[in-house]
Scaffold this active site. Structure first.
Site, PDB file in Angstrom:
ATOM      1  N   TYR A   1      38.053  41.519  33.847  1.00  0.00           N
ATOM      2  CA  TYR A   1      38.967  42.651  33.697  1.00  0.00           C
ATOM      3  C   TYR A   1      39.450  43.089  35.071  1.00  0.00           C
ATOM      4  O   TYR A   1      38.773  42.915  36.069  1.00  0.00           O
ATOM      5  CB  TYR A   1      38.354  43.802  32.910  1.00  0.00           C
ATOM      6  N   CYS A   2      40.657  43.604  35.113  1.00  0.00           N
ATOM      7  CA  CYS A   2      41.343  43.974  36.360  1.00  0.00           C
ATOM      8  C   CYS A   2      41.239  42.863  37.406  1.00  0.00           C
ATOM      9  O   CYS A   2      40.734  43.072  38.509  1.00  0.00           O
ATOM     10  CB  CYS A   2      40.785  45.278  36.927  1.00  0.00           C
ATOM     11  N   PRO A   3      41.705  41.644  37.070  1.00  0.00           N
ATOM     12  CA  PRO A   3      41.584  40.532  38.019  1.00  0.00           C
ATOM     13  C   PRO A   3      42.472  40.737  39.238  1.00  0.00           C
ATOM     14  O   PRO A   3      43.544  41.335  39.164  1.00  0.00           O
ATOM     15  CB  PRO A   3      42.060  39.328  37.193  1.00  0.00           C
TER      16      PRO A   3
END
Length: 279
Positions: free
Chosen positions: A145-147
């Site tokens: 998540y949130c790469p």
């Protein structure tokens, strides 16, 4: 060590203790306040540590999800609060096992190259865990998540993400460190949020296809039952080694006025974006 970490004086604001009345919106307003203070040379370079109760922090792009309200309802059922930060990026899960650090530098006349800010935080984290036989890599972890290009990982599993915010002639470099608990469980929460918010129906924006197994906590990766305070001790040891003075502080004088200004702005933005209204 990164030259940005070598300061004559670091001001330290410690908000790493659990406080149910300390809202995550306040944290983002505090960092903006400190940018204004550091950028205006009212304050020396500042580092802040902070922890919050269960919160899913959304980026601006997340507000464009096809059914954001359904996602927010899911979060409330899971005991999480949803809010929107004042910067880009995507959703990040915070809870009592996630330590956040902010490094706030004055920008120079020529400007601090964006990678130098990221590298300073990466260097700090590497030194905090230098006694472990592991390599902390920086680079995007697909499926997280949130790469981002400064995801921090060990053996291909992400435990931290770094972001930057530049305002008022200052640079705030922020990191979330998953210290304890299950990284996979946090990833599952974010994945289900996106599913409830109908991310696959989005025509304008691309949201991450989260693979829960690529996320982990430091305790899981290093086989040590870390506490937030144990990691804080590592952080303080590194900082004390590389500055003449580490002064403990809180917001003061004019900063308190600035803080209320930024906090009101954050609340107004969140009320406008997140409050459900009948069509």
């Amino acid at each position: 060590m990164s030259e940005l970490l070598k300061q004559t004086e670091w001001r330290f604001i410690d908000q790493s203790g659990i406080n149910p009345h300390f809202h995550a919106l306040q944290s983002f307003a505090i960092d903006d306040t400190l940018c204004r203070s550091v950028g205006g040379r009212y304050s020396p370079p500042t580092v802040r540590a902070w922890v919050h109760s269960p919160t899913l922090v959304l980026g601006i792009q997340d507000t464009k999800l096809p059914d954001l309200q359904a996602g927010l309802h899911f979060l409330r059922e899971k005991g999480y609060e949803g809010l929107v930060r004042n910067s880009g990026g995507l959703a990040v899960a915070l809870d009592e096992g996630v330590l956040n650090l902010s490094l706030i530098f004055p920008d120079t006349e020529k400007g601090i190259d964006i990678n130098r800010g990221y590298d300073a935080m990466w260097d700090l984290i590497q030194r905090m865990f230098a006694d472990f036989d592991c390599e902390i890599k920086a680079g995007e972890i697909a499926g997280s998540y949130c790469p981002g290009s400064y995801d921090l990982s060990i053996d291909g599993r992400k435990f931290a993400g770094i972001s930057q915010r530049r305002i008022r002639k200052a640079v705030a470099v922020q990191i979330y460190l998953c210290v304890t608990g299950s990284g996979q469980a946090r990833a599952e929460l974010v994945k289900e949020f996106y599913e409830h918010a109908q991310y696959q129906e989005s025509l304008k924006f691309i949201f991450p296809e989260i693979q829960t197994k690529v996320m982990a906590s430091l305790s899981e990766l290093l086989g040590v039952a870390f506490s937030i305070q144990a990691v804080m001790q590592r952080f303080l040891q590194v900082m004390k080694e590389k500055c003449d003075t580490l002064s403990v502080s809180q917001l003061r004088d004019t900063e308190l006025d600035w803080f209320h200004e930024y906090y009101e702005r954050m609340m107004e933005r969140n009320d406008k974006i997140l409050t459900y209204r009948e069509p």
